[in-house]
Design an enzyme around this catalytic site. Structure first.
Site, PDB file in Angstrom:
ATOM      1  N   ARG A 209      -0.369   9.408  -0.598  1.00  0.00           N
ATOM      2  CA  ARG A 209      -1.514   9.999  -1.269  1.00  0.00           C
ATOM      3  C   ARG A 209      -1.382  11.476  -1.585  1.00  0.00           C
ATOM      4  O   ARG A 209      -1.788  11.926  -2.650  1.00  0.00           O
ATOM      5  CB  ARG A 209      -2.753   9.815  -0.405  1.00  0.00           C
ATOM      6  CG  ARG A 209      -3.205   8.400  -0.420  1.00  0.00           C
ATOM      7  CD  ARG A 209      -4.454   8.229   0.375  1.00  0.00           C
ATOM      8  NE  ARG A 209      -4.818   6.827   0.302  1.00  0.00           N
ATOM      9  CZ  ARG A 209      -5.732   6.257   1.045  1.00  0.00           C
ATOM     10  NH1 ARG A 209      -6.393   6.972   1.920  1.00  0.00           N
ATOM     11  NH2 ARG A 209      -6.003   4.980   0.910  1.00  0.00           N
TER      12      ARG A 209
ATOM     13  N   LEU B 225     -14.748   6.801  -4.992  1.00  0.00           N
ATOM     14  CA  LEU B 225     -13.363   6.386  -4.878  1.00  0.00           C
ATOM     15  C   LEU B 225     -12.987   5.099  -5.596  1.00  0.00           C
ATOM     16  O   LEU B 225     -13.708   4.121  -5.553  1.00  0.00           O
ATOM     17  CB  LEU B 225     -13.073   6.178  -3.397  1.00  0.00           C
ATOM     18  CG  LEU B 225     -11.601   6.157  -3.076  1.00  0.00           C
ATOM     19  CD1 LEU B 225     -11.064   7.561  -3.162  1.00  0.00           C
ATOM     20  CD2 LEU B 225     -11.395   5.604  -1.706  1.00  0.00           C
TER      21      LEU B 225
ATOM     22  N   GLN C  55      -7.315  15.236   3.289  1.00  0.00           N
ATOM     23  CA  GLN C  55      -6.590  14.448   2.291  1.00  0.00           C
ATOM     24  C   GLN C  55      -7.401  14.293   1.007  1.00  0.00           C
ATOM     25  O   GLN C  55      -8.580  13.939   1.051  1.00  0.00           O
ATOM     26  CB  GLN C  55      -6.310  13.056   2.851  1.00  0.00           C
ATOM     27  CG  GLN C  55      -5.547  12.181   1.879  1.00  0.00           C
ATOM     28  CD  GLN C  55      -5.137  10.875   2.534  1.00  0.00           C
ATOM     29  OE1 GLN C  55      -5.943   9.975   2.714  1.00  0.00           O
ATOM     30  NE2 GLN C  55      -3.889  10.789   2.897  1.00  0.00           N
TER      31      GLN C  55
ATOM     32  N   GLU D  96      -6.878   2.556  -3.523  1.00  0.00           N
ATOM     33  CA  GLU D  96      -5.449   2.478  -3.745  1.00  0.00           C
ATOM     34  C   GLU D  96      -5.040   1.035  -4.043  1.00  0.00           C
ATOM     35  O   GLU D  96      -4.021   0.787  -4.663  1.00  0.00           O
ATOM     36  CB  GLU D  96      -4.778   2.946  -2.451  1.00  0.00           C
ATOM     37  CG  GLU D  96      -3.333   3.277  -2.581  1.00  0.00           C
ATOM     38  CD  GLU D  96      -2.861   4.076  -1.368  1.00  0.00           C
ATOM     39  OE1 GLU D  96      -3.557   5.026  -0.963  1.00  0.00           O
ATOM     40  OE2 GLU D  96      -1.803   3.738  -0.845  1.00  0.00           O
TER      41      GLU D  96
ATOM     42  N   ARG E 110      -2.470  11.104   6.021  1.00  0.00           N
ATOM     43  CA  ARG E 110      -2.678   9.736   6.470  1.00  0.00           C
ATOM     44  C   ARG E 110      -2.210   8.748   5.414  1.00  0.00           C
ATOM     45  O   ARG E 110      -2.433   8.953   4.220  1.00  0.00           O
ATOM     46  CB  ARG E 110      -4.155   9.500   6.735  1.00  0.00           C
ATOM     47  CG  ARG E 110      -4.499   8.063   7.050  1.00  0.00           C
ATOM     48  CD  ARG E 110      -5.970   7.879   7.316  1.00  0.00           C
ATOM     49  NE  ARG E 110      -6.812   8.069   6.147  1.00  0.00           N
ATOM     50  CZ  ARG E 110      -7.047   7.128   5.233  1.00  0.00           C
ATOM     51  NH1 ARG E 110      -6.475   5.941   5.328  1.00  0.00           N
ATOM     52  NH2 ARG E 110      -7.840   7.367   4.211  1.00  0.00           N
TER      53      ARG E 110
ATOM     54  N   HIS F  83     -11.185  13.181   0.488  1.00  0.00           N
ATOM     55  CA  HIS F  83     -11.396  11.804   0.893  1.00  0.00           C
ATOM     56  C   HIS F  83     -11.385  11.600   2.400  1.00  0.00           C
ATOM     57  O   HIS F  83     -12.129  10.805   2.939  1.00  0.00           O
ATOM     58  CB  HIS F  83     -10.309  10.956   0.247  1.00  0.00           C
ATOM     59  CG  HIS F  83     -10.344   9.518   0.627  1.00  0.00           C
ATOM     60  ND1 HIS F  83     -11.468   8.757   0.433  1.00  0.00           N
ATOM     61  CD2 HIS F  83      -9.423   8.704   1.192  1.00  0.00           C
ATOM     62  CE1 HIS F  83     -11.231   7.523   0.863  1.00  0.00           C
ATOM     63  NE2 HIS F  83     -10.010   7.478   1.342  1.00  0.00           N
TER      64      HIS F  83
ATOM     65  N   HIS G  32      -7.775  12.113  -2.166  1.00  0.00           N
ATOM     66  CA  HIS G  32      -7.378  10.819  -2.704  1.00  0.00           C
ATOM     67  C   HIS G  32      -7.094  11.016  -4.185  1.00  0.00           C
ATOM     68  O   HIS G  32      -7.864  11.693  -4.868  1.00  0.00           O
ATOM     69  CB  HIS G  32      -8.498   9.797  -2.499  1.00  0.00           C
ATOM     70  CG  HIS G  32      -8.064   8.384  -2.725  1.00  0.00           C
ATOM     71  ND1 HIS G  32      -7.833   7.889  -3.972  1.00  0.00           N
ATOM     72  CD2 HIS G  32      -7.815   7.382  -1.855  1.00  0.00           C
ATOM     73  CE1 HIS G  32      -7.450   6.625  -3.863  1.00  0.00           C
ATOM     74  NE2 HIS G  32      -7.436   6.293  -2.586  1.00  0.00           N
TER      75      HIS G  32
ATOM     76  N   PHE H  80       0.849  -1.179   0.000  1.00  0.00           N
ATOM     77  CA  PHE H  80       0.000   0.000   0.000  1.00  0.00           C
ATOM     78  C   PHE H  80       0.892   1.237   0.000  1.00  0.00           C
ATOM     79  O   PHE H  80       2.055   1.173   0.395  1.00  0.00           O
ATOM     80  CB  PHE H  80      -0.903  -0.021   1.246  1.00  0.00           C
ATOM     81  CG  PHE H  80      -2.359   0.074   0.920  1.00  0.00           C
ATOM     82  CD1 PHE H  80      -2.947  -0.825   0.044  1.00  0.00           C
ATOM     83  CD2 PHE H  80      -3.155   1.063   1.482  1.00  0.00           C
ATOM     84  CE1 PHE H  80      -4.295  -0.738  -0.256  1.00  0.00           C
ATOM     85  CE2 PHE H  80      -4.499   1.148   1.188  1.00  0.00           C
ATOM     86  CZ  PHE H  80      -5.075   0.264   0.319  1.00  0.00           C
TER      87      PHE H  80
END
Lengths: 344, 567
Positions: free
Chosen positions: B278, B244, B232, B247, B381, B346, B234, B118
């Site tokens: 991100r 969304l 944040q 990821e 994050r 996001h 995305h 990730f």
């Protein structure tokens, strides 16, 4: 008034949304309101309803949350079929609409109506509780968090699809048994029960099964397949229902419930004759006393109208019964093998 | 009415874990969970990717230590290091705990919990259940709460805390089914209402209800909000809806391409490429678009997320939800064609200021999950850390409240207070003359935020944003509620949600305006570098005399010194 969209400029259609209305505070019975708006390709039913609520009539009431097909809030009937408004394209519905240009939007069936398109979900939650729709872990709570259960891909695949369920209640709304009997366990709860029953981490399979084979339980399903056809996540719900039945017969024995006895009677008739011996089916399913108490008046009527099924000795074997019996035995063997490899 | 020991506001991952843990800590307690939706609808269900934990199932050499470092670096050093320590150390235990309770994690070949790479993580440590991880975690927690007999008040909309002096008496909420305003006297209240990124409206991946209700209630009660400017974006929201694309799609090997077919991430993060953190990837997409290398469409400019080379089998088995969403909302099958994407608001790093035990400054009031700010995410994050956050700190909140409930003796919530609340929220039903439509105000709020308080920020833009929000708040006074009924008045609820978003938008813009540096998700064109000398600190936004007032709080450091953040 145009629901704003972006990409496809090839046209708009005037669409009339015929929306089910009912406010328990003022209405004695439900009625429909028509809202006509031009809708472009690519717009969902939910976006249209949002537009109607924001720009025409703020009192139109419906639930919506994620608007992306994962939370399950906006289940409703669109032209009679239960689905999620947020993943249903207006133009797709129009193409199949019986009345051109009109889309009828109604609340889900088989759950108590609250207002407009909003129904009460509590009965479903109550059933989830009643049928222990949770994993009751074989691991004591104090031990948890220390180590993993080792789960094979094969086991994971057994419940993977069932865990897609978002409890949107489309299947509940479409279920033909629930229409006759709201106490029926309901397809979503059977699916969840199955998912728990095939999980090796769960300690209460037997207890859950014992509840599922009682009245209003798994044997009440009539295989209409409407739950599966309407499932917004394309989950094979009937496989789960069959799975529970097979499991019940295997672990609790054939004689346990009228449902299993009914299934057994079917099997034995088909094997012997290639068709049903209907005259004795109720007796073999529910016993002599029950049949006399419950079906005697109907039997009398049938005799009067000369509609009685032939007595057992007169039921002839179907054509090609020998070949069929061979196939039947092969199939039974095959299923047995399948079960064995499953258990491993 | 006898007060509840614990009232939990919100039934997502954090709220449900808190309820479960509180009951475990002390089964004798009287606990209630309030949620404006049925708990299984909560936005936790939308988390696709997974939850990070250094289990070492995939990479044997992974350690909690590495997870801590990745998180701190990812936060652009704004996270409190002691809090990150808690988050990452508890991670393996909590993932196993969920597993032990029945969460259907995907599996490795050796039958252990599967893990995948990730963004921003040095090792593949993201535990997942195909692309429905949040959904299955939420189901598990809800099922376990039903098993434990947790008392739910479903479809209750939280309005305010009842406060006497600096003490909370409990919560006031509207029962959606009846329209009545009801009192929930409580020794302790845990806010777990999720994030506030929906204020960006159509440029947000969030559910319609992620309107920061808990933060707004706490703010109105005088509790400070922390680091609100950090929102944040995305990198990969669907072009039309902002929804969304996880990821996980890049984790499985998807490419980001511009209109020249170039994998442009090589310019911005040559090593990590598409799997950079991100904030960096979002800025890269926005830069590509600003510099004219995006595709054009009436819906705005966009880029391509290409999965076609991954093959039908992988897409069907590992990313089925993505495929379904692309087909439903863009009309595109990712097996055949690239997905049109652009950045979307996001996640909100900011939230109610809490300590590591989730306590706020007000005795007996706690906050957890995206609603709270410990802070473990700092300025940015990492993917896979938000599910982890709600689990770890939801559990801590439940435990702490259960241990501390005995300390508090709340005052009563009077009938008069309830009546006053009832009148106040329904004011919009009596609007006469020229009135405002809440739907328009909501869309305008989203637009001004995306434009002026978005990915790239700058002094004059922010001033414009602040002025716009003030004007919207003025216009809100003339908003009309056209549904006059008591029963399930969603019109009223959406107006109240808009009020919450307007209150919070002010704190976001104010924080963004005062922070004269670029850090994590907060990028100032006029202050393009991180300024540790002046800005290595949290901002606090408190409501004083009806105005947002900014303060600050130091960052707790630990083993890791400040470094430049490169990938």
């Amino acid at each position: 008034m145009t629901v704003p969209t972006d990409q496809h400029k090839e046209g708009k259609k005037d669409v009339t949304f015929r929306v089910f209305r009912f406010n328990p505070q003022v209405d004695s019975k439900p009625y429909f309101d028509d809202y006509t708006i031009p809708v472009e390709r690519g717009v969902t039913v939910l976006r249209s309803l949002n537009y109607i609520k924001e720009h025409i009539d703020g009192s139109v009431s419906f639930r919506a949350f994620c608007q992306a097909g994962i939370c399950g809030s906006c289940g409703m009937r669109v032209n009679g079929l239960s689905q999620l408004a947020c993943t249903t394209q207006v133009w797709d519905v129009l193409a199949k609409s019986r009345e051109p240009g009109i889309i009828k939007v109604e609340p889900l069936r088989n759950l108590p109506l609250i207002k407009d398109l909003i129904v009460d979900m509590d009965p479903l939650v109550d059933k989830m509780k009643h049928y222990s729709n949770w994993v009751d872990s074989t691991m004591p709570e104090a031990q948890m968090g220390k180590k993993e259960f080792l789960i094979s891909e094969e086991e994971f695949l057994r419940y993977d699809k069932a865990t897609d369920c978002i409890l949107c209640a489309s299947c509940v709304s479409e279920c033909s048994i629930l229409r006759a009997n709201r106490e029926y366990v309901s397809p979503a709860v059977l699916l969840k029960s199955y998912r728990m029953n095939v999980d090796s981490r769960d300690a209460i399979h037997e207890q859950r099964l014992a509840e599922l084979v009682k009245d209003h339980g798994v044997w009440d399903c009539t295989h209409c397949y409407r739950c599966q056809e309407s499932c917004v996540k394309s989950i094979p719900i009937m496989d789960a229902i069959h799975g529970i039945r097979e499991d019940a017969i295997e672990s609790r024995g054939m004689k346990d419930t009228s449902g299993s006895k009914h299934a057994e009677a079917f099997m034995s008739d088909i094997e012997k004759k290639g068709k049903l011996i209907e005259a004795t089916l109720p007796i073999r399913t529910n016993g002599v006393v029950w049949t006399l108490q419950n079906l005697l008046p109907m039997a009398m009527k049938m005799i009067m109208k000369r509609r009685t099924p032939p007595p057992p000795p007169l039921v002839k074997s179907a054509k090609g019964i020998k070949i069929f019996r061979k196939m039947f035995r092969e199939m039974t063997e095959h299923v047995k093998q399948d079960h064995k490899s499953h258990k491993k | 009415m006898k007060p509840f020991d614990i009232v939990i506001v919100g039934g997502g991952g954090a709220g449900l874990y808190a309820a479960m843990e509180a009951m475990k800590t002390n089964p004798a307690l009287n606990i209630a969970v309030l949620s404006k939706v049925y708990p299984n609808r909560s936005h936790t269900s939308a988390a696709q990717g997974g939850a990070n934990a250094a289990l070492g199932n995939k990479a044997k050499d992974d350690t909690v230590e590495m997870h801590i470092f990745d998180t701190i670096k990812g936060s652009d050093y704004l996270a409190d290091q002691d809090a990150v320590d808690v988050l990452c150390s508890e991670a393996p235990k909590i993932i196993r705990e969920l597993e032990n309770m029945g969460t259907p994690w995907s599996r490795m070949e050796d039958n252990t919990i599967a893990q995948r790479p990730f963004g921003g993580a040095g090792r593949p440590r993201c535990c997942y259940c195909s692309d429905k991880t949040g959904h299955t975690i939420l189901q598990t927690l809800y099922e376990q709460c039903l098993k434990k007999g947790v008392i739910f008040f479903n479809e209750y909309f939280a309005l305010n805390l009842s406060v006497s002096g600096s003490r909370s008496n409990g919560l006031i909420a509207m029962n959606m089914k009846s329209g009545k305003v009801e009192a929930f006297p409580a020794k302790t209240v845990i806010f777990a209402t999720g994030g506030y990124a929906k204020m960006y409206w159509n440029r947000s991946s969030n559910a319609a209800g992620n309107t920061g209700d808990g933060q707004a209630i706490a703010y109105r009660a005088g509790i400070p909000l922390k680091d609100m400017e950090f929102v944040q974006f995305h990198p990969t929201g669907l072009r039309k809806s902002g929804l969304l694309v996880t990821e996980g799609a890049r984790g499985e090997g998807g490419y980001l391409l511009n209109k020249d077919g170039e994998r442009f991430m090589s310019r911005y993060a040559p090593e990590k490429m598409e799997l950079g953190p991100r904030d960096l990837v979002s800025r890269s997409l926005e830069t590509e678009i600003l510099q004219g290398r995006g595709f054009d469409s009436p819906a705005g400019k966009y880029l391509h997320l290409d999965l076609t080379h991954l093959g039908a089998d992988l897409i069907k088995s590992r990313l089925p939800q993505i495929r379904e969403m692309s087909m439903n909302f863009e009309g595109i099958d990712p097996i055949e064609e690239p997905i049109p994407v652009r950045p979307t608001a996001h996640y909100s790093m900011g939230g109610i200021d809490t300590d590591n035990q989730t306590r706020t400054v007000m005795g007996g009031v706690y906050a957890a999950g995206e609603c709270g700010c410990v802070s473990v995410h700092g300025a940015n994050r990492l993917g896979g850390n938000s599910l982890l956050d709600i689990l770890v700190f939801g559990r801590i909140a439940g435990h702490t409240a259960a241990e501390e409930a005995g300390k508090f003796s709340p005052g009563t919530i009077s009938e008069a207070e309830l009546a006053e609340q009832f009148e106040e929220i329904r004011g919009g039903m009596h609007t006469s003359g020229r009135y405002e439509r809440y739907g328009e105000l909501r869309e305008e709020l989203g637009q001004t935020l995306a434009l002026n308080v978005g990915i790239f920020r700058e002094s004059s833009l922010l001033q414009k944003g602040i002025a716009d929000i003030a004007e919207l708040k003025e216009r809100f006074k003339k908003v009309r509620i056209s549904d006059a009924s008591d029963v399930f008045n969603t019109n009223l609820m959406q107006v109240l949600e808009l009020k919450n978003m307007l209150d919070l938008a002010e704190t976001v813009a104010a924080g963004a305006s005062v922070r004269q540096e670029s850090r994590g998700s907060h990028t100032r064109i006029d202050f393009p570098v991180r300024d540790d000398a002046n800005w290595h600190k949290h901002t606090l936004a408190t409501l004083v005399n009806g105005k947002v007032t900014l303060g600050e709080k130091p960052v707790t450091m630990g083993r890791y010194e400040l470094q430049e953040r490169t990938y």
